[in-house]
Enzyme design. Structure first.
Site, PDB file in Angstrom:
ATOM      1  N   GLU A 131     -10.155 -22.029 -37.446  1.00  0.00           N
ATOM      2  CA  GLU A 131     -11.126 -22.562 -36.595  1.00  0.00           C
ATOM      3  C   GLU A 131     -12.487 -22.638 -37.417  1.00  0.00           C
ATOM      4  O   GLU A 131     -12.896 -21.699 -38.192  1.00  0.00           O
ATOM      5  CB  GLU A 131     -11.469 -21.448 -35.377  1.00  0.00           C
ATOM      6  CG  GLU A 131     -12.352 -22.024 -34.310  1.00  0.00           C
ATOM      7  CD  GLU A 131     -12.703 -20.865 -33.174  1.00  0.00           C
ATOM      8  OE1 GLU A 131     -12.039 -19.823 -32.995  1.00  0.00           O
ATOM      9  OE2 GLU A 131     -13.138 -21.364 -32.192  1.00  0.00           O
ATOM     10  N   GLU A 274      -8.708 -15.402 -33.198  1.00  0.00           N
ATOM     11  CA  GLU A 274      -7.558 -15.058 -32.271  1.00  0.00           C
ATOM     12  C   GLU A 274      -6.176 -15.951 -32.559  1.00  0.00           C
ATOM     13  O   GLU A 274      -5.604 -16.348 -31.743  1.00  0.00           O
ATOM     14  CB  GLU A 274      -8.068 -15.626 -30.928  1.00  0.00           C
ATOM     15  CG  GLU A 274      -8.371 -17.016 -30.692  1.00  0.00           C
ATOM     16  CD  GLU A 274      -9.756 -17.477 -30.786  1.00  0.00           C
ATOM     17  OE1 GLU A 274     -10.816 -16.811 -31.579  1.00  0.00           O
ATOM     18  OE2 GLU A 274     -10.224 -18.384 -30.159  1.00  0.00           O
ATOM     19  N   ASN A 275      -6.173 -16.286 -33.814  1.00  0.00           N
ATOM     20  CA  ASN A 275      -5.052 -16.997 -34.059  1.00  0.00           C
ATOM     21  C   ASN A 275      -3.536 -16.631 -33.330  1.00  0.00           C
ATOM     22  O   ASN A 275      -3.368 -15.385 -33.343  1.00  0.00           O
ATOM     23  CB  ASN A 275      -4.413 -16.884 -35.701  1.00  0.00           C
ATOM     24  CG  ASN A 275      -5.837 -17.021 -36.539  1.00  0.00           C
ATOM     25  OD1 ASN A 275      -6.436 -18.010 -36.399  1.00  0.00           O
ATOM     26  ND2 ASN A 275      -6.140 -15.867 -37.137  1.00  0.00           N
ATOM     27  N   GLU A 308     -10.642 -10.580 -28.866  1.00  0.00           N
ATOM     28  CA  GLU A 308      -9.355 -11.528 -29.625  1.00  0.00           C
ATOM     29  C   GLU A 308      -8.011 -11.861 -28.740  1.00  0.00           C
ATOM     30  O   GLU A 308      -7.394 -12.745 -28.564  1.00  0.00           O
ATOM     31  CB  GLU A 308      -9.296 -11.293 -30.754  1.00  0.00           C
ATOM     32  CG  GLU A 308     -10.605 -10.948 -31.885  1.00  0.00           C
ATOM     33  CD  GLU A 308     -11.476 -12.321 -31.776  1.00  0.00           C
ATOM     34  OE1 GLU A 308     -10.710 -13.384 -31.570  1.00  0.00           O
ATOM     35  OE2 GLU A 308     -12.422 -12.207 -31.787  1.00  0.00           O
ATOM     36  N   GLU A 330     -15.241 -19.395 -25.145  1.00  0.00           N
ATOM     37  CA  GLU A 330     -15.795 -18.166 -25.577  1.00  0.00           C
ATOM     38  C   GLU A 330     -16.688 -17.601 -24.570  1.00  0.00           C
ATOM     39  O   GLU A 330     -16.656 -16.402 -24.539  1.00  0.00           O
ATOM     40  CB  GLU A 330     -16.766 -18.480 -26.879  1.00  0.00           C
ATOM     41  CG  GLU A 330     -16.218 -19.016 -27.975  1.00  0.00           C
ATOM     42  CD  GLU A 330     -14.931 -18.084 -28.855  1.00  0.00           C
ATOM     43  OE1 GLU A 330     -15.117 -17.125 -28.216  1.00  0.00           O
ATOM     44  OE2 GLU A 330     -14.137 -18.421 -29.451  1.00  0.00           O
TER      45      GLU A 330
HETATM   46  N1  TRP Z   1     -13.113 -17.785 -32.217  1.00  0.00           N
HETATM   47  C1  TRP Z   1     -13.582 -16.871 -32.905  1.00  0.00           C
HETATM   48  C2  TRP Z   1     -13.925 -15.596 -31.832  1.00  0.00           C
HETATM   49  O1  TRP Z   1     -13.140 -14.973 -31.216  1.00  0.00           O
HETATM   50  C3  TRP Z   1     -14.883 -17.043 -33.806  1.00  0.00           C
HETATM   51  C4  TRP Z   1     -14.608 -17.894 -34.760  1.00  0.00           C
HETATM   52  C5  TRP Z   1     -14.806 -19.248 -34.984  1.00  0.00           C
HETATM   53  C6  TRP Z   1     -14.611 -17.541 -36.030  1.00  0.00           C
HETATM   54  N2  TRP Z   1     -14.902 -19.684 -36.133  1.00  0.00           N
HETATM   55  C7  TRP Z   1     -14.619 -18.738 -36.597  1.00  0.00           C
HETATM   56  C8  TRP Z   1     -14.014 -16.447 -36.714  1.00  0.00           C
HETATM   57  C9  TRP Z   1     -14.533 -18.400 -38.312  1.00  0.00           C
HETATM   58  C10 TRP Z   1     -13.844 -16.358 -37.947  1.00  0.00           C
HETATM   59  C11 TRP Z   1     -14.359 -17.576 -38.949  1.00  0.00           C
HETATM   60  O2  TRP Z   1     -15.003 -15.462 -31.106  1.00  0.00           O
HETATM   61 ZN    ZN Z   2     -13.966 -15.799 -29.261  1.00  0.00          ZN
END
Ligand code: TRP
Ligand code: ZN
Length: 883
Positions: A131, A274-275, A308, A330
């Site tokens: 992400e 959150e993969n 997550e 989010e």
């Molecule tokens: N989606 C992640 C969260 O739970 C955050 C996230 C977005 C992220 N880009 C990232 C984490 C790059 C690490 C590296 O909010």
């Molecule tokens: Zn998130």
């Protein structure tokens, strides 16, 4: 490195959204893993949208293309070409299979995006971060969240070097290969967008737990970390189990794979990711034990684990159509985490903490040159939009919707949202539609909140008519203009309120047009520029308690007399509003110290707190928060022209007055009592006791620094946990100058091999205020443990200096800015995401007093003039100068 955004590089716009012309129904990935070079073979089953006549374009960055074939035939070089940031391929049809083979270089990847190495090359492990747009650094792919695909992933690697091989989805076989190599395969039964792909390979230990979901699925929970950290994962495991149960009960959401992996790394750009089936965490947000973690950090671990995990539904099963919808996952997930944490801990304290964060981080963002709506209209670099506005303000918007629908209605709404959007890439409109449809209400007016930047200001004014026994409350809203939006619309603002009599009791409410039920609390919605609410049968001139529980993310201006705020501070049963009354009173007191207005405000604030100080009914943690006036950032937000040194001095003076009012004897006695109760226990009461103890010690230090340092020295020596140890060290460093030398050295040696504990050592010293700060930061930079390559370390030193040390950073001579800008530039060459994030501390520079403002502008302009800036940093610096 990308060119900086100028007229030639146009922003991505929400209004330009088009459904993908090509999708990938299924992808097969084969990795030949190596530290320096990894080869990735990808086999894409393509689907074409018959309504669109677009060539096949795949995203790809920093990829070395080794081979390419379409439907089994190697492609001649004339049949494909690299275009800006990708690959264009001729001849693909619906149902075609595209095969590519690329090489990537994990060890050379310092951006921590795509496939990279965590730790030293001899012992570290490989992992991915996709992400928002990292998957394109792994293979050629339509890297956008509205392309959802089935994934079959095979990992191959040297067994001795990479004994553990993990990818998202369920395990689907593993075995030996020749030459000491082995393989493992994973199949994800749930189609997903590429940003949720993950793999991990290396030497990791694990802890495990069996879990049975409410709907009867057996799940293996596995948390992985390097050997020296694995025993610090038990708290996270407990938090994970609590999160899973809570989501079953609160939202009816069950986990949906046979395994759930969580991995800790010290090299990570943000908190966690959150993969699908393979969450990856910044070690800072996962590891916890008494010796290295403060109470705040324990709570943060619980919150991030929950966040997550909750994404598995709010984000993964229902994902975002495009990155403009980021707050769909989010904001909603932050809200879900906030509700969970409130249930696990103290609800009012959690609310106070979250609102304090909103004010410290989001309000300044919303009022400055980086202001953007919760759903932005355009961006150059999406990574710059993982902001307090998208996360925290986004969560406040969901909270308003939940409040409007009530608990049962909100649950009906989220049930419908999840069921009708499962497996889809959704929009904010889909969310509002589902919540509304399940309840037969039209939530469309709330869409305005998502599209408009800036914090609404509400002015409240009350008129009491004693002969008619009527109280008229007039509410008016106004949202200041921002860079792209000169004119703002009124938005619906739910104002939860109560009216207090002079004896501190709530009065029965009879409001025209609303059910006059005689209850003591109700919600009015301000959805015009100005509205008047008439309460009947009001026995006396009331004191209104407005926005209870902080029912909307707005700035309230109400013409309270200090005595009225003191009444709410003494009596409001709404814990949040009680704290809020104290904060408002402290602001009045601060104004009084600054310009001599309202002299009773200082005494009113001090007296009210002195009266509460020994109140046995009052929660110790709430008392600690009540004894803390708004921070320097918040104070600065209220000034037209900001002099950080003056604000610091003013706040010190205010705290000095409070300390003097309480008196050294009382503070000392309270400290001794709290110190005598010290344990290492983690329960709420023990945490609250430690929080109050620290606050009392800080106040005592303002009156009698020598005595406070005596206490701190003992506390440092005997501390059974990190909260006490670090708290004592901070007081010594702040008030003891020479007395802190030995304990600081002791701490440095004790935690020489513990990165997270060492980060706290850097951060603590970087935040020491005053003239000497810059020299101190430069000395710390020379410590052999300092490196710009590790984001946690860079944030601990540079981030703490710039955002946690207003007087030290905002030097009148501008040396702080110049030093910082030089480091941003160095950082940008390594890790653009971190450089851009750290650059946001210049937000608000335009309102600095002239000398500092000019120096800040020069530093920013110096950055902007560099011709090799990343797109990330260029966008932030550009917006900052333009705004
Ligand atoms: N989606 C992640 C969260 O739970 C955050 C996230 C977005 C992220 N880009 C990232 C984490 C790059 C690490 C590296 O909010
Ligand atoms: Zn998130």
């Amino acid at each position: 490195m990308n060119a900086r955004p100028d007229a030639a590089s146009l922003p991505i716009r929400l209004a330009d959204y088009r459904a993908p012309a090509w999708r990938v129904e299924h992808v097969e990935l084969d990795f030949e893993l190596g530290i320096d070079a990894t080869e990735v073979a990808a086999k894409l089953l393509l689907r074409r949208d018959p309504a669109q006549d677009e060539p096949l374009r795949l995203d790809g960055e920093n990829l070395e293309l080794l081979s390419i074939a379409l439907d089994g035939q190697p492609l001649p070089t004339t049949a494909y070409r690299t275009i800006d940031g990708g690959l264009e391929v001729d001849g693909a049809r619906d149902g075609s299979v595209l095969e590519t083979r690329v090489r990537v270089q994990p060890a050379a990847n310092t951006a921590l995006e795509g496939l990279y190495l965590s730790g030293p090359r001899e012992t570290g492990f490989l992992l991915t971060q996709c992400e928002a747009q990292g998957f394109r650094r792994i293979t050629y792919f339509p890297d956008r969240p509205d392309v959802q695909s089935g994934y079959t992933v095979t990992l191959r690697a040297d067994r001795a070097r990479f004994p553990v091989l993990l990818a998202g989805g369920n395990p689907d076989g593993a075995g030996e290969l020749e030459g000491g190599r082995h393989w493992a395969r994973f199949v994800d039964p749930h189609p997903k967008p590429s940003y949720l792909f993950a793999l991990v390979a290396g030497r990791l230990e694990k802890i495990e737990r069996d879990y049975r979901t409410a709907d009867g699925r057996d799940v293996q929970l596995k948390i992985w970390a390097e050997a020296d950290a694995i025993e610090r994962c038990h708290y996270a495991m407990d938090a994970l189990e609590r999160s899973m149960r809570w989501d079953e009960q609160a939202y009816g959401r069950n986990y949906d794979l046979a395994v759930f992996h969580v991995v800790a790394t010290h090299d990570f750009n943000m908190g966690a990711m959150e993969n699908k089936g393979l969450n990856i965490f910044n070690a800072k947000c996962l590891l916890a034990d008494a010796d290295t973690s403060t109470d705040d950090e324990y709570r943060r671990v619980e919150a991030v684990v929950a966040h997550e995990y909750f994404h598995n539904w709010s984000g993964n099963r229902v994902t975002c159509r495009d990155w403009f919808q980021l707050s769909l996952k989010e904001g909603f997930t932050v809200f879900r985490e906030q509700s969970f944490s409130a249930d696990m801990n103290s609800a009012p304290l959690k609310r106070i903490e979250d609102v304090a964060l909103l004010r410290r981080a989001q309000f300044p963002e919303d009022a400055g040159p980086l202001a953007h709506p919760v759903r932005p209209a355009e961006y150059h670099e999406i990574n710059n939009f993982y902001t307090a506005t998208v996360y925290e303000k986004g969560a406040e918007l969901v909270r308003m919707l939940a409040g409007k629908l009530g608990a049962a209605g909100f649950r009906r709404g989220t049930d419908l949202y999840f069921s009708s959007n499962d497996g889809r890439s959704a929009t904010i409109e889909d969310f509002l539609a589902a919540l509304g449809e399940a309840n037969g209400v039209d939530l469309a007016p709330y869409l305005a909140w998502y599209g408009q930047a800036g914090t609404p200001h509400i002015k409240a004014h009350g008129d009491y008519d004693a002969t008619r026994r009527e109280y008229a409350l007039t509410l008016a809203q106004h949202t200041p203009p921002s860079a792209q939006q000169p004119h703002k619309q009124p938005v619906p603002i739910p104002v939860k309120l109560a009216l207090f009599g002079t004896d501190g009791h709530m009065l029965p409410l009879h409001l025209d047009g609303q059910t006059a039920n005689g209850g003591t609390e109700l919600v009015v919605v301000l959805d015009h520029a100005e509205q008047r609410f008439l309460f009947r049968d009001v026995a006396e001139r009331p004191v209104p308690s407005l926005l209870r529980g902080y029912s909307a993310p707005v700035i309230l201006e109400c013409d309270y007399a200090p005595a009225e705020l003191a009444l709410l501070l003494a009596h409001d049963p709404d814990g949040f509003n009680r704290w809020e009354a104290g904060q408002q009173l402290a602001l009045r007191a601060c104004d009084a110290l600054r310009d001599g207005s309202d002299p009773q405000a200082v005494t009113a604030w001090c007296d009210a707190l002195a009266a509460l100080f020994d109140d046995a009914q009052l929660d110790a943690a709430l008392l600690a928060d009540l004894l803390t006036p708004p921070g320097e950032i918040e104070l600065a937000e209220r000034e037209a022209v900001v002099d950080p040194a003056r604000i610091h001095a003013l706040r010190q003076q205010l705290q000095q007055r409070l300390a003097a009012r309480l008196g050294a004897e009382r503070l000392d006695a309270r400290f001794r009592r709290l110190a005598a109760q010290t344990t290492a226990a983690l329960d709420a009461a023990s945490q609250a006791g430690r929080r109050l103890k620290q606050r009392v010690l800080q106040l005592l230090a303002l009156l009698d620094p020598a005595l406070a340092c005596d206490h701190a020295a003992v506390q440092y020596r005997d501390a059974p946990n990190m909260t006490d140890r670090l708290g004592a060290l901070a007081v010594l460093a702040r008030h003891g100058a020479t007395r802190s030398v030995e304990p600081l050295a002791h701490y440095r040696a004790r935690y020489a091999d513990d990165p997270l504990a060492l980060d706290k050592w850097f951060a603590l010293q970087a935040q020491l205020p005053g003239e000497g700060a810059l020299a101190r930061v430069q000395a710390l930079e020379a410590d052999p443990a300092f490196t710009l390559k590790n984001p946690n370390r860079a944030r601990a030193l540079l981030g703490s200096y710039a955002s946690g040390n207003p007087t030290g950073f905002h030097r009148a001579d501008g040396a702080g800015y110049r030093y910082y800008a030089r480091h941003l530039l160095a950082l940008d060459a390594l890790n653009p995401q971190i450089a851009a994030r750290l650059a946001t501390v210049f937000n608000g520079w335009q309102r600095l007093e002239p000398q500092r403002r000019d120096a800040a502008r020069d530093a920013l302009a110096g950055l902007a003039a560099q011709d090799r800036l990343s797109r990330n940093l260029a966008e932030i610096v550009g917006n900052m100068l333009r705004g």
